[in-house]
Scaffold this motif. Sequence first.
Motif, PDB file in Angstrom:
ATOM      1  N   GLY A  38     -29.639 -23.596 -26.624  1.00 56.80           N
ATOM      2  CA  GLY A  38     -29.674 -24.704 -25.680  1.00 56.80           C
ATOM      3  C   GLY A  38     -28.368 -25.471 -25.577  1.00 56.80           C
ATOM      4  N   GLU A  39     -27.445 -25.266 -26.523  1.00 58.55           N
ATOM      5  CA  GLU A  39     -26.157 -25.957 -26.433  1.00 58.55           C
ATOM      6  C   GLU A  39     -25.261 -25.228 -25.439  1.00 58.55           C
ATOM      7  OE1 GLU A  39     -25.467 -28.246 -30.619  1.00 58.55           O
ATOM      8  OE2 GLU A  39     -24.967 -26.098 -30.603  1.00 58.55           O
ATOM      9  N   THR A  40     -24.491 -26.008 -24.703  1.00 55.39           N
ATOM     10  CA  THR A  40     -23.599 -25.453 -23.691  1.00 55.39           C
ATOM     11  C   THR A  40     -22.181 -25.935 -23.935  1.00 55.39           C
ATOM     12  OG1 THR A  40     -23.877 -27.326 -22.190  1.00 55.39           O
ATOM     13  CG2 THR A  40     -25.458 -25.489 -21.962  1.00 55.39           C
ATOM     14  N   LEU A  41     -21.243 -25.227 -23.374  1.00 55.93           N
ATOM     15  CA  LEU A  41     -19.853 -25.646 -23.455  1.00 55.93           C
ATOM     16  C   LEU A  41     -19.689 -27.030 -22.837  1.00 55.93           C
ATOM     17  CD1 LEU A  41     -16.880 -25.228 -24.077  1.00 55.93           C
ATOM     18  CD2 LEU A  41     -16.697 -23.898 -21.952  1.00 55.93           C
ATOM     19  N   ALA A  42     -20.294 -27.241 -21.677  1.00 59.56           N
ATOM     20  CA  ALA A  42     -20.179 -28.544 -21.012  1.00 59.56           C
ATOM     21  C   ALA A  42     -20.718 -29.664 -21.902  1.00 59.56           C
ATOM     22  CB  ALA A  42     -20.917 -28.524 -19.672  1.00 59.56           C
ATOM     23  N   GLY A  62     -17.257 -22.627 -30.020  1.00 63.80           N
ATOM     24  CA  GLY A  62     -18.106 -23.801 -29.811  1.00 63.80           C
ATOM     25  C   GLY A  62     -18.367 -24.543 -31.105  1.00 63.80           C
ATOM     26  N   SER A  94     -17.600 -18.630 -21.102  1.00 67.04           N
ATOM     27  CA  SER A  94     -19.022 -18.881 -20.826  1.00 67.04           C
ATOM     28  C   SER A  94     -19.692 -19.483 -22.058  1.00 67.04           C
ATOM     29  CB  SER A  94     -19.723 -17.562 -20.477  1.00 67.04           C
ATOM     30  OG  SER A  94     -19.775 -16.727 -21.636  1.00 67.04           O
ATOM     31  N   ASP A  95     -20.900 -19.973 -21.873  1.00 65.44           N
ATOM     32  CA  ASP A  95     -21.679 -20.501 -22.995  1.00 65.44           C
ATOM     33  C   ASP A  95     -21.910 -19.412 -24.039  1.00 65.44           C
ATOM     34  OD1 ASP A  95     -21.795 -22.965 -21.710  1.00 65.44           O
ATOM     35  OD2 ASP A  95     -23.782 -22.586 -20.855  1.00 65.44           O
ATOM     36  N   GLU A  96     -22.064 -18.181 -23.604  1.00 65.80           N
ATOM     37  CA  GLU A  96     -22.269 -17.077 -24.538  1.00 65.80           C
ATOM     38  C   GLU A  96     -20.993 -16.789 -25.323  1.00 65.80           C
ATOM     39  OE1 GLU A  96     -23.133 -16.885 -21.175  1.00 65.80           O
ATOM     40  OE2 GLU A  96     -25.241 -17.324 -21.622  1.00 65.80           O
ATOM     41  N   VAL A 139     -23.154 -22.614 -32.521  1.00 65.73           N
ATOM     42  CA  VAL A 139     -23.664 -23.006 -31.218  1.00 65.73           C
ATOM     43  C   VAL A 139     -25.158 -22.724 -31.268  1.00 65.73           C
ATOM     44  CG1 VAL A 139     -23.623 -22.608 -28.734  1.00 65.73           C
ATOM     45  CG2 VAL A 139     -21.484 -22.518 -30.054  1.00 65.73           C
TER      46      VAL A 139
END
Length: 190
Positions: free
Chosen positions: A112-116, A51, A35-37, A109
């Motif tokens: 607002g930054e995401t893995l995608a 990330g 996940s992004d987290e 990270v």
Amino acid sequence: MTMTSSPALDGERADLIAELAEARGALIRTVVGLSDEQIAERPTVSALCLGGLVKHVTSTEEGWLNFVVDGPSAMSFDLPEGVTWEDFAAGTAHTYPQWAIDRQTDFQVLPGETLAGILARYEEVAARTEKLVAGLPDLSVTHPLPDVPWNEPGAVRSARRVLIHVIAETAQHAGHADILREAIDGHTAT
């Protein structure tokens, strides 16, 4: 990330691009399914997160390929007025240069930054690298390295050596990432 080799690549270029793609793949596999987290977690005593490692490798590849195109002017390591390299190295500088701040945030990270988004940026840089390598007239073309304390005075780097460095940097950080991934959820990319 899928990269397709250009049929115009000679054997050496194809090999270098293929090796870089393998190293990138090893790094990217460490974030699959997270996940992004989770990509922002720091599961070890170091400040590294997955990330941030992908962002750092992206920035490193982009910076070195800019060097291949533009030479040392692509890598500005100017210090603020009144700051010496000794101050900088000791951590006593009254002001830090933007390039140093950017390097630190590459490893994080940010909100607002995401893995995608991080992976999309990496794919853009990878595609540019492949195009640039295919279009270089000669991998032996050299540029002088910037005049900074960590470079030997008068040292130069060829496009070939830059690519080898980017491959090594990517592979090294893929190993770091594998350790972080295992600490997060027990999975490894290898």
